[in-house]
Motif scaffolding. Structure first.
Motif, PDB file in Angstrom:
ATOM      1  N   THR A 112      22.178  -0.262  -9.480  1.00 40.57           N
ATOM      2  CA  THR A 112      21.476  -1.767  -9.177  1.00 40.57           C
ATOM      3  C   THR A 112      21.896  -1.297  -6.990  1.00 40.57           C
ATOM      4  N   VAL A 113      22.361  -0.307  -7.005  1.00 40.07           N
ATOM      5  CA  VAL A 113      22.009   0.389  -5.665  1.00 40.07           C
ATOM      6  C   VAL A 113      20.804   0.560  -4.800  1.00 40.07           C
ATOM      7  N   PHE A 114      20.234   1.124  -5.936  1.00 38.40           N
ATOM      8  CA  PHE A 114      18.383   1.614  -5.443  1.00 38.40           C
ATOM      9  C   PHE A 114      17.767  -0.111  -5.216  1.00 38.40           C
ATOM     10  N   SER A 115      18.167  -1.346  -6.316  1.00 39.40           N
ATOM     11  CA  SER A 115      17.131  -2.391  -5.371  1.00 39.40           C
ATOM     12  C   SER A 115      16.611  -2.329  -4.632  1.00 39.40           C
ATOM     13  N   ILE A 116      18.308  -2.329  -3.246  1.00 40.19           N
ATOM     14  CA  ILE A 116      18.255  -2.276  -1.889  1.00 40.19           C
ATOM     15  C   ILE A 116      16.766  -1.734  -2.045  1.00 40.19           C
ATOM     16  N   PHE A 117      16.068  -0.984  -1.911  1.00 39.09           N
ATOM     17  CA  PHE A 117      15.284  -0.531  -1.628  1.00 39.09           C
ATOM     18  C   PHE A 117      13.982  -0.092  -2.287  1.00 39.09           C
ATOM     19  N   THR A 118      13.768  -0.156  -3.690  1.00 39.00           N
ATOM     20  CA  THR A 118      12.868  -0.479  -4.443  1.00 39.00           C
ATOM     21  C   THR A 118      12.227  -2.111  -3.985  1.00 39.00           C
ATOM     22  N   VAL A 119      12.857  -3.143  -3.744  1.00 39.81           N
ATOM     23  CA  VAL A 119      12.109  -4.385  -3.286  1.00 39.81           C
ATOM     24  C   VAL A 119      11.343  -4.194  -2.301  1.00 39.81           C
ATOM     25  N   PHE A 120      11.509  -2.807  -1.352  1.00 41.91           N
ATOM     26  CA  PHE A 120      10.226  -2.175  -0.128  1.00 41.91           C
ATOM     27  C   PHE A 120       8.769  -2.808  -0.754  1.00 41.91           C
ATOM     28  N   VAL A 121       8.626  -2.006  -2.172  1.00 40.69           N
ATOM     29  CA  VAL A 121       7.610  -1.774  -2.758  1.00 40.69           C
ATOM     30  C   VAL A 121       6.301  -2.299  -2.589  1.00 40.69           C
ATOM     31  N   GLN A 122       6.899  -3.529  -3.416  1.00 42.03           N
ATOM     32  CA  GLN A 122       5.110  -5.087  -3.641  1.00 42.03           C
ATOM     33  C   GLN A 122       4.796  -5.826  -1.745  1.00 42.03           C
ATOM     34  N   PRO A 123       5.807  -5.913  -1.197  1.00 43.45           N
ATOM     35  CA  PRO A 123       5.868  -6.268   0.136  1.00 43.45           C
ATOM     36  C   PRO A 123       4.741  -5.551   1.420  1.00 43.45           C
ATOM     37  N   SER A 124       5.161  -3.992   1.946  1.00 36.56           N
ATOM     38  CA  SER A 124       4.720  -3.047   1.984  1.00 36.56           C
ATOM     39  C   SER A 124       2.985  -3.097   1.319  1.00 36.56           C
ATOM     40  N   LEU A 125       3.398  -2.933  -0.106  1.00 38.55           N
ATOM     41  CA  LEU A 125       1.805  -3.159  -0.532  1.00 38.55           C
ATOM     42  C   LEU A 125       0.643  -3.881   0.101  1.00 38.55           C
ATOM     43  N   ARG A 126       1.505  -5.160   0.239  1.00 41.47           N
ATOM     44  CA  ARG A 126       0.824  -6.634   0.436  1.00 41.47           C
ATOM     45  C   ARG A 126       0.471  -6.299   1.735  1.00 41.47           C
ATOM     46  N   SER A 127       1.644  -5.699   2.009  1.00 43.41           N
ATOM     47  CA  SER A 127       0.733  -5.849   3.976  1.00 43.41           C
ATOM     48  C   SER A 127      -0.224  -5.158   4.374  1.00 43.41           C
ATOM     49  N   ILE A 128       0.139  -3.530   3.631  1.00 42.38           N
ATOM     50  CA  ILE A 128      -0.892  -2.320   4.130  1.00 42.38           C
ATOM     51  C   ILE A 128      -2.583  -3.111   4.038  1.00 42.38           C
ATOM     52  N   VAL A 129      -2.712  -3.842   2.425  1.00 40.77           N
ATOM     53  CA  VAL A 129      -3.790  -4.176   1.938  1.00 40.77           C
ATOM     54  C   VAL A 129      -4.465  -5.284   2.769  1.00 40.77           C
ATOM     55  N   SER A 130      -3.685  -5.960   3.075  1.00 41.17           N
ATOM     56  CA  SER A 130      -3.670  -7.298   3.776  1.00 41.17           C
ATOM     57  C   SER A 130      -4.042  -7.028   5.331  1.00 41.17           C
ATOM     58  N   LYS A 131      -4.225  -6.046   5.471  1.00 38.92           N
ATOM     59  CA  LYS A 131      -4.883  -5.818   6.664  1.00 38.92           C
ATOM     60  C   LYS A 131      -5.726  -5.237   6.368  1.00 38.92           C
ATOM     61  N   GLN A 132      -6.476  -4.771   5.640  1.00 38.65           N
ATOM     62  CA  GLN A 132      -7.400  -4.350   5.328  1.00 38.65           C
ATOM     63  C   GLN A 132      -8.926  -5.742   5.080  1.00 38.65           C
ATOM     64  N   VAL A 133      -8.359  -6.247   5.132  1.00 41.91           N
ATOM     65  CA  VAL A 133      -9.104  -7.162   4.761  1.00 41.91           C
ATOM     66  C   VAL A 133      -9.663  -8.293   5.242  1.00 41.91           C
ATOM     67  N   GLY A 134     -10.583  -9.416   5.135  1.00 40.97           N
ATOM     68  CA  GLY A 134     -10.889 -10.688   6.328  1.00 40.97           C
ATOM     69  C   GLY A 134     -10.372 -11.484   5.801  1.00 40.97           C
ATOM     70  N   PRO A 135     -10.234 -13.099   6.244  1.00 39.73           N
ATOM     71  CA  PRO A 135      -9.143 -14.408   5.914  1.00 39.73           C
ATOM     72  C   PRO A 135     -10.082 -14.431   4.178  1.00 39.73           C
ATOM     73  N   ASN A 136     -11.454 -14.671   4.529  1.00 39.64           N
ATOM     74  CA  ASN A 136     -12.220 -14.899   3.468  1.00 39.64           C
ATOM     75  C   ASN A 136     -11.422 -14.074   1.998  1.00 39.64           C
ATOM     76  N   GLU A 137     -11.107 -13.102   2.334  1.00 41.55           N
ATOM     77  CA  GLU A 137     -11.340 -12.198   0.672  1.00 41.55           C
ATOM     78  C   GLU A 137      -9.737 -11.590   0.255  1.00 41.55           C
ATOM     79  N   GLN A 138      -8.725 -12.431   1.263  1.00 44.98           N
ATOM     80  CA  GLN A 138      -6.818 -12.357   0.923  1.00 44.98           C
ATOM     81  C   GLN A 138      -7.161 -12.542  -0.397  1.00 44.98           C
ATOM     82  N   LEU A 139      -7.543 -13.400  -0.790  1.00 42.92           N
ATOM     83  CA  LEU A 139      -6.615 -14.397  -2.356  1.00 42.92           C
ATOM     84  C   LEU A 139      -8.003 -12.922  -3.918  1.00 42.92           C
ATOM     85  N   HIS A 140      -8.876 -13.046  -3.307  1.00 46.13           N
ATOM     86  CA  HIS A 140      -9.554 -11.889  -4.113  1.00 46.13           C
ATOM     87  C   HIS A 140      -8.480 -10.480  -3.952  1.00 46.13           C
ATOM     88  N   LEU A 141      -8.191  -9.865  -2.994  1.00 47.01           N
ATOM     89  CA  LEU A 141      -7.096  -8.676  -2.689  1.00 47.01           C
ATOM     90  C   LEU A 141      -6.173  -8.730  -3.530  1.00 47.01           C
TER      91      LEU A 141
END
Length: 380
Positions: A339-368
């Motif tokens: 379970t100690v690894f979960s301190i780091f594994t939880v970084f994956v989803q928010p990091s991916l969302r932030s990286i991808v969110s910066k690639q699209v415009g405001p009207n495309e967030q939900l589709h993304l």
């Protein structure tokens, strides 16, 4: 600004209550499934097959339904579309709150599979899009981390509550909280539509403002942009950005691994070490506490300093290590130590969302977000 913060606080409460209701039944679901399908046994292949097939069906259904909900939310608002998934997610919980016999379990299984196609992923997607509507690009990584932390806090609270309740009471409380979440959202959450916290160079660009068309052409173009994204649209989107296509591949394989371990780990621990509801709850509680601390404290601090890409790399490496040791657990203490690894594994989803969110415009967030929604589901 104060009004915006109040609106976001209502979103966080809505997500907390909804996640609390859905996640607090997770420790009990393995025992309930085993008791309904294979009474008196610690091993049950049917339970594993049904759980795995359910996740696959939910994922495929969500790929179709979530983009539709996303398109409709662009027109009618995030709050209006949140009502549907939050309402139908109540039904399966009510069934098991009433009875957990074999016939009622199969009724739960069918309805849970159908309702989860429109509820599990859509609630998360709409919440993320609501944040993207109201948070500037530079602050999204921290905001997504806080939202993920709220989800982890709900996970901890729900698991802790389930630890001290009977199985019957767990489902009854979950049903009541799920109803409360829907009511709270309808009463307090303000409506939100895509706006212009926009992007310097969005992937999908509309026509220039200075180009004029006749009314029929404008109407047809408007309808085309509101259609459900096709496979060709998604392929075009991935080809438009190397970053987006790379993030999609990473998310696909990471989610494939996560889905496999979520479908089998609890049954493996029950068969290998005879875990029961309380031990599952203890294990999940440790995971939830570590994830909450990491997402609410560490990620908002580290994201601006080292960037989402490095956080993603750290999270993926620790996730691989975690799966390796869990798959060869030789003693009852190994799953707890992992379970100690979960301190780091939880970084994956928010990091991916932030990286991808910066690639699209405001009207495309939900589709993304909806293009990736089949990749993240709860235990139950």
């Amino acid at each position: 600004m104060d009004q915006k913060l109040r609106d976001l606080s209502h979103l966080f409460v809505t997500v907390f209550l909804s996640s609390f209701a859905g996640l607090m039944v997770a420790p009990s679901m393995t025992d309930v499934t085993m008791l309904a399908l294979c009474p008196g046994q610690d091993q049950c292949s049917l339970a594993i097959y049904l759980t795995g097939s359910q996740q696959a069906i939910i994922g495929l259904g969500a790929m179709i339904i979530t983009p539709l909900i996303g398109n409709m939310s662009d027109q009618y608002g995030r709050k209006a579309l949140l009502t549907l998934p939050m309402t139908i997610s109540i039904i399966p919980l009510v069934i098991l709150a009433y009875s957990r016999t074999t016939n009622f379990f199969y009724a739960y299984f069918v309805l849970r599979t159908l309702t989860a196609m429109a509820s599990d992923g859509s609630i998360n997607c709409l919440a993320l899009a609501y944040l993207a509507d109201n948070i500037p690009e530079r602050q999204r990584a921290s905001a997504f981390g806080i939202l993920a932390g709220v989800g982890s806090a709900a996970f901890v609270s729900g698991t802790l509550t389930a630890r001290f309740l009977s199985t019957a009471s767990t489902f009854q409380v979950a049903a009541v909280v799920s109803i409360l979440a829907a009511v709270y959202m309808r009463v307090f959450l303000e409506e939100s539509l895509p706006n212009g916290h926009g992007l310097r160079q969005p992937i999908l660009k509309g026509e220039p403002d200075d180009i004029k068309y006749d009314d029929d052409r404008v109407q047809n173009t408007s309808q085309a942009f509101k259609r459900i994204p096709s496979i060709g649209d998604l392929i075009c989107l991935m080809r438009s950005s190397v970053t987006f296509s790379q993030a999609t591949v990473v998310s696909l394989f990471n989610s494939l691994a996560d889905g496999g371990i979520l479908a089998t780990l609890l049954y493996f621990l029950k068969a290998r070490f005879h875990f029961n509801k309380n031990q599952f709850a203890d294990l999940m509680l440790i995971l939830g506490v570590a994830g909450t601390i990491s997402q609410l404290l560490f990620m908002p601090i580290l994201a601006p300093v080292i960037g989402e890409q490095k956080l993603l790399s750290i999270g993926l490496l620790m996730g691989c290590t975690n799966m390796f040791f869990n798959s060869m657990a030789w003693s009852v203490w190994v799953p707890y130590a992992c379970t100690v690894f979960s301190i780091f594994t939880v970084f994956v989803q928010p990091s991916l969302r932030s990286i991808v969110s910066k690639q699209v415009g405001p009207n495309e967030q939900l589709h993304l977000y909806s293009s990736r929604i089949s990749q993240h589901f709860s235990f139950c």
